[in-house]
Design a protein around this motif. Structure first.
Motif, short mmCIF file in Angstrom:
data_model
loop_
_atom_site.label_atom_id
_atom_site.label_comp_id
_atom_site.label_asym_id
_atom_site.label_seq_id
_atom_site.Cartn_x
_atom_site.Cartn_y
_atom_site.Cartn_z
N MET A 209 1.52 -0.72 -2.73
CA MET A 209 0.61 -1.58 -1.98
C MET A 209 0.98 -1.47 -0.50
SD MET A 209 -1.94 -3.71 -2.11
CE MET A 209 -2.69 -4.47 -0.66
N THR A 210 -0.03 -1.41 0.36
CA THR A 210 0.25 -1.28 1.78
C THR A 210 -0.94 -1.78 2.57
OG1 THR A 210 1.07 0.24 3.48
CG2 THR A 210 -0.65 1.08 2.01
N GLY A 211 -0.75 -2.00 3.88
CA GLY A 211 -1.87 -2.43 4.68
C GLY A 211 -1.47 -2.81 6.09
N ILE A 212 -2.50 -2.94 6.94
CA ILE A 212 -2.35 -3.27 8.35
C ILE A 212 -2.91 -4.67 8.60
CG2 ILE A 212 -2.92 -2.58 10.71
CD1 ILE A 212 -3.56 0.22 9.60
N SER A 213 -2.18 -5.50 9.33
CA SER A 213 -2.66 -6.82 9.75
C SER A 213 -3.02 -7.67 8.52
CB SER A 213 -3.85 -6.67 10.72
OG SER A 213 -4.15 -7.87 11.35
N ASN A 214 -4.29 -7.99 8.30
CA ASN A 214 -4.62 -8.72 7.08
C ASN A 214 -4.27 -7.91 5.84
OD1 ASN A 214 -5.51 -11.13 8.17
ND2 ASN A 214 -7.65 -10.48 8.31
N GLU A 228 4.39 -7.09 -10.97
CA GLU A 228 4.26 -6.23 -12.15
C GLU A 228 3.28 -5.07 -11.93
OE1 GLU A 228 0.79 -9.03 -12.44
OE2 GLU A 228 2.91 -9.20 -11.83
N LEU A 229 2.42 -5.19 -10.91
CA LEU A 229 1.42 -4.15 -10.67
C LEU A 229 1.90 -3.05 -9.73
CD1 LEU A 229 -1.83 -6.28 -10.18
CD2 LEU A 229 -1.13 -5.00 -12.22
N TYR A 230 3.01 -3.30 -9.02
CA TYR A 230 3.41 -2.39 -7.94
C TYR A 230 4.88 -2.00 -8.06
CZ TYR A 230 -0.81 -4.61 -6.15
OH TYR A 230 -2.09 -5.11 -6.02
N ASP A 231 5.20 -0.90 -7.38
CA ASP A 231 6.59 -0.47 -7.29
C ASP A 231 7.20 -0.74 -5.92
OD1 ASP A 231 7.16 1.12 -9.94
OD2 ASP A 231 5.15 1.72 -9.30
N GLY A 232 6.37 -1.06 -4.94
CA GLY A 232 6.85 -1.37 -3.60
C GLY A 232 5.69 -1.42 -2.64
N ARG A 354 9.31 -6.88 -5.35
CA ARG A 354 9.47 -5.44 -5.26
C ARG A 354 9.91 -5.07 -3.85
NH1 ARG A 354 9.79 -3.22 -10.31
NH2 ARG A 354 8.09 -4.01 -11.64
N PRO A 355 10.47 -3.86 -3.66
CA PRO A 355 10.90 -3.45 -2.32
C PRO A 355 9.75 -3.47 -1.32
CG PRO A 355 11.85 -1.99 -3.98
CD PRO A 355 10.86 -2.87 -4.70
N LEU A 356 10.03 -3.98 -0.14
CA LEU A 356 9.04 -4.11 0.92
C LEU A 356 9.65 -3.69 2.24
CD1 LEU A 356 6.27 -5.19 1.99
CD2 LEU A 356 7.41 -7.40 2.32
N ILE A 357 8.92 -2.87 2.99
CA ILE A 357 9.30 -2.51 4.35
C ILE A 357 8.25 -3.09 5.29
CG2 ILE A 357 9.64 -0.64 6.00
CD1 ILE A 357 10.67 1.08 3.73
N THR A 358 8.72 -3.83 6.30
CA THR A 358 7.85 -4.44 7.30
C THR A 358 8.04 -3.76 8.65
OG1 THR A 358 7.81 -6.62 6.23
CG2 THR A 358 7.37 -6.57 8.60
#
Length: 464
Positions: A209-214, A228-232, A354-358
């Motif tokens: 999952m990823t995205g910009i702003s909203n 459960e739907l994502y790996d990061g 899940r792992p998240l990079i901001t």
């Protein structure tokens, strides 16, 4: 955040930096030729879909066709960046059942529109995103879709269920429109995973999952509520919503007040705007502050000033961008508990699963990082999930990369760093290579700033 087709933003092209990732398999390796199994791809729950076999799923091949919308991408990327092309495959456009009709893409006059792209050469992965700001499903075709398709990922994007500067009119209760964004993203993720299975014979091995702003907000919310739907995920300057603040409803009123001459620079610093970002404020006064404050305040607190923006934010660029004078006095902290409850329905908690990079630019003049990602990083740490998070401040980065073309001596595009962050996420999830520790990525004095960004040397996995 794109707020309307009418908003004057610099048009741009997309960066395509090289990223590592799983090697794409050939179509023959999964027993299919070009666009094989196209007839089997039926999107679960869709009210309507149309499927096309295309020679190139990237914007290079789709520009000028009904399969993308370059006008809705304006301003998100800087000019002079390289763009991948030559990715054949299947594109599915359609919409889920919905009662609102803000999105007239394809002349459908129907919301909850989506696009799913299934490349012939698939690497086993899926990338999902939602539109930034109030844009629609093709908004991040250059910023995200082109590159992940070139890497072999399937791709899916949603218009979030409502779009345009009048999005706040959707729903029955305050907060309904934003709550739908999350529901539509979850719905599309599940449907896209099924479409992948139909096309390739098995489900995705990895879903990001990823995205910009909203879209960054959606990434945070999905990893908190549906891990459960994502790996990061990679969160590029996601909007922050918390019941008691901070949020844009606690920072933007001061910016609007400055537009009416009743706030000083020191007042903006106090609510989070960065020293050194002052040269960007005149542009944001013209293009962002007024309209953003009034439409999001109307979404969560319509009773504050029912006359502005009223049933529409406007029909001309001037009307749409104009601030409400009443918003210069808006004080979220003093508003009724019902307003805070409306925000709480969509609030973030920091409890990512899940792992998240901001990533966040230190010169963001719409969602200042001191009142946004700095706070969210602390929320993650407070919830005991710090080991799942990395946070990189991009020196010289601002909210939209298109402004780099106006200020190349003061800004840097964030997109190359986003690409490197996606690469780092894949290495973290799939190879156990931990990303570098949180830090500020300095603005380089030389080199190809448009097409490269080294986050730093990653830390090797811990023994055992």
């Amino acid at each position: 955040m794109r707020l309307s087709r009418a908003v004057p933003i610099v048009a741009a092209t997309l960066l395509a930096t090289a990223l590592s990732g799983p090697t794409p398999t050939t179509a023959a390796a999964v027993g299919e030729a070009h666009c094989g199994r196209q007839e089997r791809v039926r999107i679960p729950g869709a009210a309507f879909q149309q499927t096309a076999c295309l020679p190139d799923l990237t914007t290079t091949g789709l520009a000028g066709t009904p399969y993308t919308d370059t006008t809705d991408q304006a301003g998100l990327t800087a000019q002079g960046t390289r763009t991948p092309s030559g990715v054949p495959g299947i594109q599915v456009d359609g919409y889920f059942p919905d009662s609102s009709r803000f999105n007239n893409t394809h002349g459908w006059g129907h919301d909850a529109q989506f696009v799913i792209r299934l490349p012939d050469r698939w690497n086993g992965g899926l990338v999902v995103t939602g539109a930034p700001g109030t844009r629609r499903q093709y908004a991040t075709d250059k910023a995200i879709s082109d590159q992940v398709l070139a890497l072999g990922y399937a791709y899916a994007a949603t218009d979030k269920g409502n779009s345009g500067s009048d999005f706040y009119r959707d729903g029955k209760r305050p907060g309904d429109a934003v709550a739908e964004w999350n529901t539509r993203t979850t719905q599309l993720t599940r449907a896209a995973r099924r479409a992948v299975t139909q096309r390739y014979g098995h489900g995705p091995r990895r879903t990001y999952m990823t995205g910009i702003s909203n879209g960054g907000y959606l990434t945070r919310w999905q990893l908190e509520n549906h891990p459960e739907l994502y790996d990061g995920g990679v969160d590029w300057e996601g909007a922050l919503w918390t019941a008691d603040g901070p949020s844009l409803l606690t920072s933007l009123p001061t910016a609007v007040s400055r537009m009416f001459g009743s706030a000083r620079d020191e007042d903006l610093y106090r609510v989070g705007f960065a020293r050194g970002s002052e040269f960007l404020w005149p542009y944001h006064e013209r293009a962002y502050w007024g309209v953003t404050q009034k439409i999001y305040r109307a979404e969560f607190d319509p009773s504050y000033d029912p006359g502005c923006p009223g049933p529409s934010a406007g029909t001309t660029p001037e009307q749409i961008l104009a601030p409400c004078a009443s918003d210069a006095r808006y004080d979220y902290a003093s508003r009724p508990a019902s307003v805070h409850r409306a925000v709480d329905r969509v609030a973030l908690t920091g409890r990512i699963g899940r792992p998240l990079i901001t990533l966040h630019g230190d010169l963001d003049a719409l969602l200042p990082k001191a009142a946004d990602s700095d706070v969210y990083a602390r929320m993650i740490d407070a919830s005991g999930r710090g080991s799942l998070h990395r946070y990189f401040t991009i020196a010289g980065g601002t909210h939209v990369d298109g402004l780099y073309d106006t200020y190349p001596d003061r800004l840097r595009p964030i997109l190359p760093c986003y690409r490197s962050a996606f690469d780092a996420l894949v290495a973290w999830v799939e190879r156990g290579t931990r990303p570098p520790a949180d830090h500020t990525v300095s603005r380089p004095a030389s080199g190809d700033v448009l097409n490269s960004c080294a986050l730093s040397t990653p830390v090797a996995p811990a023994a055992g």
